[in-house]
Design an enzyme around this catalytic site. Sequence first.
Site, PDB file in Angstrom:
ATOM      1  N   ALA A  59       0.854  -1.182   0.000  1.00 56.68           N
ATOM      2  CA  ALA A  59       0.000   0.000   0.000  1.00 56.68           C
ATOM      3  C   ALA A  59       0.890   1.232   0.000  1.00 56.68           C
ATOM      4  O   ALA A  59       2.070   1.160   0.362  1.00 56.68           O
ATOM      5  CB  ALA A  59      -0.904  -0.022   1.224  1.00 56.68           C
ATOM      6  N   GLY A 107       0.561  -4.933   0.924  1.00 52.53           N
ATOM      7  CA  GLY A 107      -0.633  -4.964   0.078  1.00 52.53           C
ATOM      8  C   GLY A 107      -0.393  -5.668  -1.251  1.00 52.53           C
ATOM      9  O   GLY A 107      -1.337  -6.197  -1.851  1.00 52.53           O
ATOM     10  N   GLU A 140      -0.895  -9.192  -0.523  1.00 49.85           N
ATOM     11  CA  GLU A 140      -2.330  -9.378  -0.260  1.00 49.85           C
ATOM     12  C   GLU A 140      -3.146  -9.351  -1.557  1.00 49.85           C
ATOM     13  O   GLU A 140      -4.093 -10.110  -1.717  1.00 49.85           O
ATOM     14  CB  GLU A 140      -2.808  -8.293   0.715  1.00 49.85           C
ATOM     15  CG  GLU A 140      -2.171  -8.463   2.093  1.00 49.85           C
ATOM     16  CD  GLU A 140      -2.409  -7.261   3.004  1.00 49.85           C
ATOM     17  OE1 GLU A 140      -1.991  -6.137   2.637  1.00 49.85           O
ATOM     18  OE2 GLU A 140      -3.014  -7.441   4.071  1.00 49.85           O
ATOM     19  N   GLU A 197       4.622  -5.014   7.124  1.00 54.52           N
ATOM     20  CA  GLU A 197       3.959  -3.851   7.735  1.00 54.52           C
ATOM     21  C   GLU A 197       4.484  -3.547   9.127  1.00 54.52           C
ATOM     22  O   GLU A 197       4.562  -2.393   9.542  1.00 54.52           O
ATOM     23  CB  GLU A 197       2.443  -4.090   7.805  1.00 54.52           C
ATOM     24  CG  GLU A 197       1.730  -4.009   6.467  1.00 54.52           C
ATOM     25  CD  GLU A 197       1.658  -5.322   5.726  1.00 54.52           C
ATOM     26  OE1 GLU A 197       2.379  -6.276   6.085  1.00 54.52           O
ATOM     27  OE2 GLU A 197       0.871  -5.399   4.764  1.00 54.52           O
TER      28      GLU A 197
END
Length: 258
Positions: free
Chosen positions: A66, A109, A112, A132
């Site tokens: 992200a 992300g 993911e 993260e």
Amino acid sequence: TDAYETILVERKGRTALLTLNRPKALNALNLQLMNEVVAAAEALDRDPEVGCVVITGSAKAFAAGADIKEMRPRSYMDMYLEDWFAAWDRLGRVRTPTVAAVAGYALGGGCELAMLCDILIAADTAVFGQPEIKLGVIPGIGGSQRLTRAVGKAKAMELCLTGRTMDAAEAERAGLVSRIVPADDLLAEALAVADTVAGMSAPVAMMAKEAVNRSFETTLAEGVHFERRLFHAVFATADQKEGMSAFVDKRPPEFTHR
Ligand code: CAA
């Protein structure tokens, strides 16, 4: 599809290719990219001419996570009220089968997003992880759940707690990826797999996907019951008659995708 700025969408027969395209940020998943990927995937899902969607990045990065710069200043109330990342859940509800073709970094992300896809094919250059924790946060697009289901508690816990990454070989041994291919062959191999899926009966492929995904949501007995109901339902398709007739006639099937 011309309106997208952070992704490219191409059609190759019944396969669609969605390429993440923010090279300067290693395809970091900002809001715009999330909204474009989800909108494109939903549009392709509505298109009966599309039988499979391949999602890929660049040679260096599938996606490096992200967008940290976008998230950095935000407060709890910002994240809660904007329901940050909620749109990604819609990608998991797309019925058309999806293939992630992963080369380079698939971190946070990015990992993911790859795990949101149905088939995950990795180049030998792929690197997976949920780092993260090194930023003082935790996964937010399902990583703690999908990684654990894919590779088990032992590795998922270590990756989420230390931020350590896995190379392609470790990811394959652990069951995260279906197979590894040389980086130069990644796109061709992923498109070939997608073409194979796209050549099957579209509704039957959707039901196969639905049945496998059900196993993550329910007990064995309920999952088998769900599968049995879908199995009976495929006998309402024209493609069941065509597929079985083609076998008996010793010829390739020509599915009508209905
Ligand atoms: N967000 C925003 N920008 C990012 C980014 C990210 N996740 N990852 C890379 N970039 C940017 C860098 O800031 C850099 O931009 P500038 O040129 O403006 O400085 C550019 O992309 C190139 O990156 P690097 O110079 O860092 O490239 P590198 O080859 O030296 O390193 C890397 C590559 C190891 C992947 C490194 O970029 C990195 O560690 N990225 C962050 C990985 C990460 O922590 N991901 C998790 C994000 S949080 C998350 O995903 C939450 C969630 O659960 C959804």
